[in-house]
Design a protein around this motif. Structure first.
Motif, short mmCIF file in Angstrom:
data_model
loop_
_atom_site.label_atom_id
_atom_site.label_comp_id
_atom_site.label_asym_id
_atom_site.label_seq_id
_atom_site.Cartn_x
_atom_site.Cartn_y
_atom_site.Cartn_z
N GLU A 211 -25.66 -36.72 101.59
CA GLU A 211 -24.36 -37.37 101.64
C GLU A 211 -24.02 -37.81 103.06
O GLU A 211 -23.36 -38.81 103.26
CB GLU A 211 -23.28 -36.41 101.13
N THR A 212 -24.48 -37.06 104.06
CA THR A 212 -24.15 -37.42 105.43
C THR A 212 -24.91 -38.65 105.90
O THR A 212 -24.54 -39.26 106.88
CB THR A 212 -24.43 -36.26 106.40
N THR B 240 -25.01 -41.42 104.41
CA THR B 240 -24.27 -42.59 103.99
C THR B 240 -22.89 -42.56 104.63
O THR B 240 -22.19 -41.57 104.55
CB THR B 240 -24.13 -42.64 102.46
N THR B 241 -22.50 -43.65 105.27
CA THR B 241 -21.21 -43.74 105.92
C THR B 241 -20.30 -44.65 105.09
O THR B 241 -20.75 -45.66 104.56
CB THR B 241 -21.37 -44.35 107.33
N ASN B 242 -19.03 -44.27 104.99
CA ASN B 242 -18.07 -45.14 104.31
C ASN B 242 -17.73 -46.28 105.27
O ASN B 242 -17.11 -46.07 106.29
CB ASN B 242 -16.81 -44.36 103.93
N PHE B 243 -18.16 -47.48 104.90
CA PHE B 243 -17.97 -48.64 105.77
C PHE B 243 -17.39 -49.76 104.94
O PHE B 243 -17.87 -50.05 103.84
CB PHE B 243 -19.31 -49.07 106.38
N GLN B 244 -16.38 -50.40 105.45
CA GLN B 244 -15.76 -51.54 104.78
C GLN B 244 -16.09 -52.78 105.58
O GLN B 244 -15.84 -52.83 106.77
CB GLN B 244 -14.23 -51.36 104.70
N SER C 174 -22.29 -56.17 105.50
CA SER C 174 -23.41 -55.35 105.94
C SER C 174 -24.70 -56.16 105.86
O SER C 174 -24.78 -57.17 105.16
CB SER C 174 -23.53 -54.09 105.09
N ILE D 130 -24.78 -47.71 108.20
CA ILE D 130 -24.17 -47.37 106.92
C ILE D 130 -25.06 -46.43 106.11
O ILE D 130 -24.60 -45.44 105.56
CB ILE D 130 -23.86 -48.64 106.11
N ASN D 131 -26.34 -46.76 106.04
CA ASN D 131 -27.24 -45.99 105.20
C ASN D 131 -28.66 -46.12 105.74
O ASN D 131 -29.03 -47.15 106.28
CB ASN D 131 -27.17 -46.51 103.76
#
Length: 166
Positions: A68-69, A71-75, A78, A106-107
């Motif tokens: 889970e770490t 992956t970053t929540n990014f808006q 990309s 992000i990932n």
């Protein structure tokens, strides 16, 4: 035979011997040697698989947390970068740390061989579109863990198939 049971048999036998010694010599219970050994096997046969299952559950929970770490929540926009010639010992966290020096990551997905589970030496890094060109410029031909990385913008699979047909 399940893998949990297979893993717990040596521990069960070792603890059964320890329980036998404890029941025979330490505790002055009027048990014969056979009963002491049977009590040890029963106690350890129940206790060890429970402890092994708890250990495996804890390890899988830690693995899920580390996944889970990555992956970053990014808006926002990309871009996906292809990263080749990665060292086989490199993991997602190391690659993420390297790319994070030059922008937002992000990932990270490092490819593994399906049969062996070993890394294949390449992967994909999803980054903020505004940072992609800067990362390509800085990290292409960059020395990372004694290997020279090849970084470029990833192409869609459909594009590759269409180009090979033409």
């Amino acid at each position: 035979m399940s893998s949990t049971l297979r893993m717990s048999i040596p521990f069960t036998l070792a603890l059964a011997v320890i329980a036998y010694v404890a029941f025979s010599f330490i505790f002055t219970l009027p048990l014969s040697s056979a009963w002491a050994f049977t009590a040890g096997v029963l106690v350890c046969g129940i206790l060890v698989p429970v402890l092994v299952d708890l250990n495996l559950t804890t390890k899988s929970a830690k693995a899920d947390a580390s996944a889970e770490t990555s992956t970053t929540n990014f808006q926002g926009e990309s871009a996906t970068l292809y990263v080749g010639n990665l060292p086989y010992r490199a993991n997602e966290d190391a690659v993420k740390e390297l790319f994070s020096r030059f922008g937002t990551v992000i990932n990270v997905r490092l490819m593994k061989d399906r049969q062996t589970g070993r890394r294949r030496g390449f992967g994909f890094v999803e980054v903020a579109a505004s940072d992609a060109n800067k990362m390509i410029g800085k990290l292409n031909d960059f020395e990372f863990q004694e290997r020279t990385l090849k970084v470029r913008e990833a192409r869609d699979r459909q594009d590759e198939e269409n180009q090979s047909v033409e």
